[in-house]
Design an enzyme around this catalytic site. Structure first.
Site, PDB file in Angstrom:
ATOM      1  N   LYS A 211       0.834  -1.210   0.000  1.00 33.50           N
ATOM      2  CA  LYS A 211       0.000   0.000   0.000  1.00 33.50           C
ATOM      3  C   LYS A 211       0.867   1.257   0.000  1.00 33.50           C
ATOM      4  CE  LYS A 211      -2.601   0.818   3.632  1.00 33.50           C
ATOM      5  NZ  LYS A 211      -3.753   0.695   4.552  1.00 33.50           N
ATOM      6  N   GLU A 217      10.715  -5.564   3.044  1.00 32.90           N
ATOM      7  CA  GLU A 217      10.776  -6.957   2.609  1.00 32.90           C
ATOM      8  C   GLU A 217      10.223  -7.126   1.192  1.00 32.90           C
ATOM      9  OE1 GLU A 217       9.787  -7.218   7.119  1.00 32.90           O
ATOM     10  OE2 GLU A 217       9.382  -5.867   5.430  1.00 32.90           O
ATOM     11  N   GLY A 268      -4.222  -3.759   6.090  1.00 31.54           N
ATOM     12  CA  GLY A 268      -3.618  -4.896   5.413  1.00 31.54           C
ATOM     13  C   GLY A 268      -4.272  -6.222   5.728  1.00 31.54           C
ATOM     14  N   ARG A 269      -4.510  -6.483   7.005  1.00 28.20           N
ATOM     15  CA  ARG A 269      -5.079  -7.779   7.397  1.00 28.20           C
ATOM     16  C   ARG A 269      -6.558  -7.895   7.051  1.00 28.20           C
ATOM     17  NH1 ARG A 269      -3.815  -4.437  11.385  1.00 28.20           N
ATOM     18  NH2 ARG A 269      -5.313  -3.833  13.006  1.00 28.20           N
ATOM     19  N   GLU A 355      -3.115  -8.944  15.713  1.00 30.67           N
ATOM     20  CA  GLU A 355      -2.674  -7.614  15.319  1.00 30.67           C
ATOM     21  C   GLU A 355      -3.766  -6.583  15.592  1.00 30.67           C
ATOM     22  OE1 GLU A 355       0.383  -7.055  11.965  1.00 30.67           O
ATOM     23  OE2 GLU A 355      -1.508  -6.408  11.058  1.00 30.67           O
ATOM     24  N   HIS A 386      -3.040 -35.252  16.211  1.00 27.59           N
ATOM     25  CA  HIS A 386      -1.809 -36.005  16.437  1.00 27.59           C
ATOM     26  C   HIS A 386      -0.649 -35.067  16.763  1.00 27.59           C
ATOM     27  CE1 HIS A 386      -3.505 -39.881  15.005  1.00 27.59           C
ATOM     28  NE2 HIS A 386      -4.299 -39.058  14.332  1.00 27.59           N
ATOM     29  N   LYS A 501      10.840  -2.945  12.740  1.00 24.86           N
ATOM     30  CA  LYS A 501      11.189  -2.496  11.391  1.00 24.86           C
ATOM     31  C   LYS A 501      12.172  -1.328  11.448  1.00 24.86           C
ATOM     32  CE  LYS A 501       6.854  -3.688   8.994  1.00 24.86           C
ATOM     33  NZ  LYS A 501       5.732  -3.116   8.215  1.00 24.86           N
TER      34      LYS A 501
END
Length: 525
Positions: A211, A217, A268-269, A355, A386, A501
């Protein structure tokens, strides 16, 4: 509207007049089966939220209804979708619901109708995807693109990746599959290398998602991919598109075939129903499948408008979660989808929930004195059985469980062994686990004794279709939103991810001292 901290709500006193329900005794009684049949709320797209194995009786539910009324949950949701400034930390509107449909009034910002803006971008993406599928947009040799790779991190990766995996099998069974999709997120070079070595780069189209256009990254991985394309003798700009904001450095760059836009009002999420998810899902499955996904999400958003929590599955799920977190003191929640297609859905919900509501200050920046968001984790069943179910069954902490199950598999392929199909075995395990957690089993051997009393809910559907996936996603988005309202949090910023960051950039620029320098040297920097 009035915003109060959770511990200032008068309705909390009602819980002092209740006692915890004995879940084991209730479900083990003659009324247990009736409870399973009656304790549910219909969701969109044929889904159903069943809370029979939650430790809530009528008195507790009444207190939760009063809590919802006092906290003005319905009013706050109405204010949000009508364009109130709900992200107090960043002074922004919160409009992810508007990416999939109109819920209330027109929301106009700087003369722009935001619903029209989101619809226009969806139409642009649909037109682009159709041109790619027809070969009208192709590689330098005029050959069709056969795969799509999304480059992004956090909300630009987790949600879209989870949604793609959730629908990949369905699309292949229903002749809706167009292109393989892959995802590069980690700045670890092994991630990009693994993806690039497993695809035909000359026939791949890449989506760069950021955005701001400044995510370290993502830009690093962009350079990694551009380098790989050049080594193959390919022009990167013929293979890349961007999903970004109109003001970002990527918006009008010559490095891309085109750019699709989002805005600051989509976190974002919460961006899977925007161009962040729309581009990759439309390319992979076709725009009409993405649209069906949006329709399912919008239908669930409409149900979330219901003012009565007992008719509102998203609000009721949120309130029961608050009861478990704040009254019963349970610190975690496990999300357990009995569907391999939802293999990455718990990872997406982990970000979405932790978040959003992993906050220790209220929406005005003042410290709060009560627990807020729980730790979220999960894995698909039956694999999880398991793995970590041992702790869930017999550990010292009681961890509420959220199951998701479907009556039919996505793929028309199964086998019958010992009188039952694989799908029947899967669903039998869901039913058995719910009862085992709730009712337990007494045994003189303490290693084999199960106390029970472990609460769970289940969302049940016929099949994981695009509409069902959209409804499932919106359910959890809305649940988290309602819990943030109860706790008086700003669920729409994420300052907690920024400090690391900032320090990483200092390390890379050599501007460090003290312990940060020591750790940098330890890692060979």
């Amino acid at each position: 509207m009035e915003w109060k901290n959770f511990d200032q709500l008068e309705s909390l006193r009602l819980f002092a007049e209740t006692k915890p329900m004995d879940l084991k005794e209730t479900l083990d009684s003659a009324a247990g089966a009736t409870r399973v049949e009656t304790c549910h709320v219909p969701m969109a797209a044929g889904l159903d939220y069943n809370y029979a194995a939650k430790a809530v009786d009528q008195k507790i539910l009444l207190a939760l209804v009063k809590l919802a009324e006092e906290a003005q949950l319905a009013d706050k949701y109405r204010a949000l979708y009508n364009g109130a400034m709900m992200n107090t930390g960043e002074q922004r509107l919160v409009l992810h619901q508007l990416t999939r449909g109109q819920l209330g009034d027109d929301v106009v910002v700087d003369g722009v109708n935001k619903r029209d803006f989101y619809r226009k971008e969806q139409e642009r993406i649909a037109d682009f995807a159709n041109q790619v599928h027809r070969g009208q947009i192709s590689n330098e040799k005029g050959e069709k693109f056969t795969s799509v790779v999304q480059i992004g991190i956090g909300g630009s990766d987790l949600g879209p990746r989870a949604m793609y995996l959730a629908l990949e099998g369905w699309a292949k069974t229903n002749q809706s599959f167009q292109m393989d999709a892959h995802f590069i997120s980690n700045v670890d070079p092994d991630d990009a290398t693994a993806v690039l070595s497993g695809i035909d780069v000359a026939h791949a189209i890449f989506i760069l998602v950021s955005k701001s256009g400044t995510t370290l990254e993502t830009l690093t991985n962009q350079a990694f991919v551009m380098d790989a394309l050049r080594k193959e003798g390919l022009e990167p700009a013929r293979h890349m598109i961007a999903v970004t904001s109109e003001t970002s450095p990527l918006a009008h760059s010559d490095d891309f075939l085109t750019a699709f836009y989002m805005d600051d009002f989509i976190g974002g999420r919460y961006s899977s129903t925007s161009g962040v998810g729309g581009a990759v899902l439309s390319l992979a499955f076709g725009p009409e499948i993405f649209d069906r996904f949006l329709q399912g999400a919008h239908a669930e958003d409409l149900l979330a408008k219901e003012t009565d929590p007992m008719k509102n599955p998203d609000m009721l799920d949120a309130l029961i979660g608050v009861y478990e977190r704040n009254i019963l003191g349970y610190p975690s929640t496990a999300v357990l989808p009995y569907s391999q297609a939802l293999s990455r859905f718990p990872a997406h919900l982990q970000q979405l929930d932790m978040e959003s509501n992993g906050k220790s200050v209220n929406r005005d920046g003042q410290p709060v004195d009560y627990p807020t968001g729980p730790v979220i984790f999960g894995e698909p069943g039956t694999n999880g059985q398991h793995s970590f179910y041992q702790l869930l069954h017999q550990g010292t902490d009681i961890i509420p469980l959220q199951f998701v199950g479907f009556k039919r598999s996505q793929r028309a392929n199964d086998v019958t062994i010992e009188g039952s199909s694989s799908q029947q075995k899967l669903d039998a395990n869901v039913a058995a686990q719910i009862v085992a957690f709730a009712c337990g089993k007494e045994d003189e051997n303490r290693n084999k004794n199960f106390k029970g009393g472990r609460p769970s809910s289940i969302i049940v559907g016929e099949e994981l279709t695009p509409e069902a996936l959209g409804a499932l996603l919106a359910h959890f988005e809305n649940k988290i939103m309602f819990q943030g309202f109860v706790w008086n949090l700003n669920s729409f910023d994420q300052e907690g991810v920024q400090l690391g960051k900032t320090l990483a950039r200092k390390v890379l620029s050599g501007q460090t001292q003290g312990v940060l320098t020591a750790y940098s040297r330890l890692l060979g920097l």
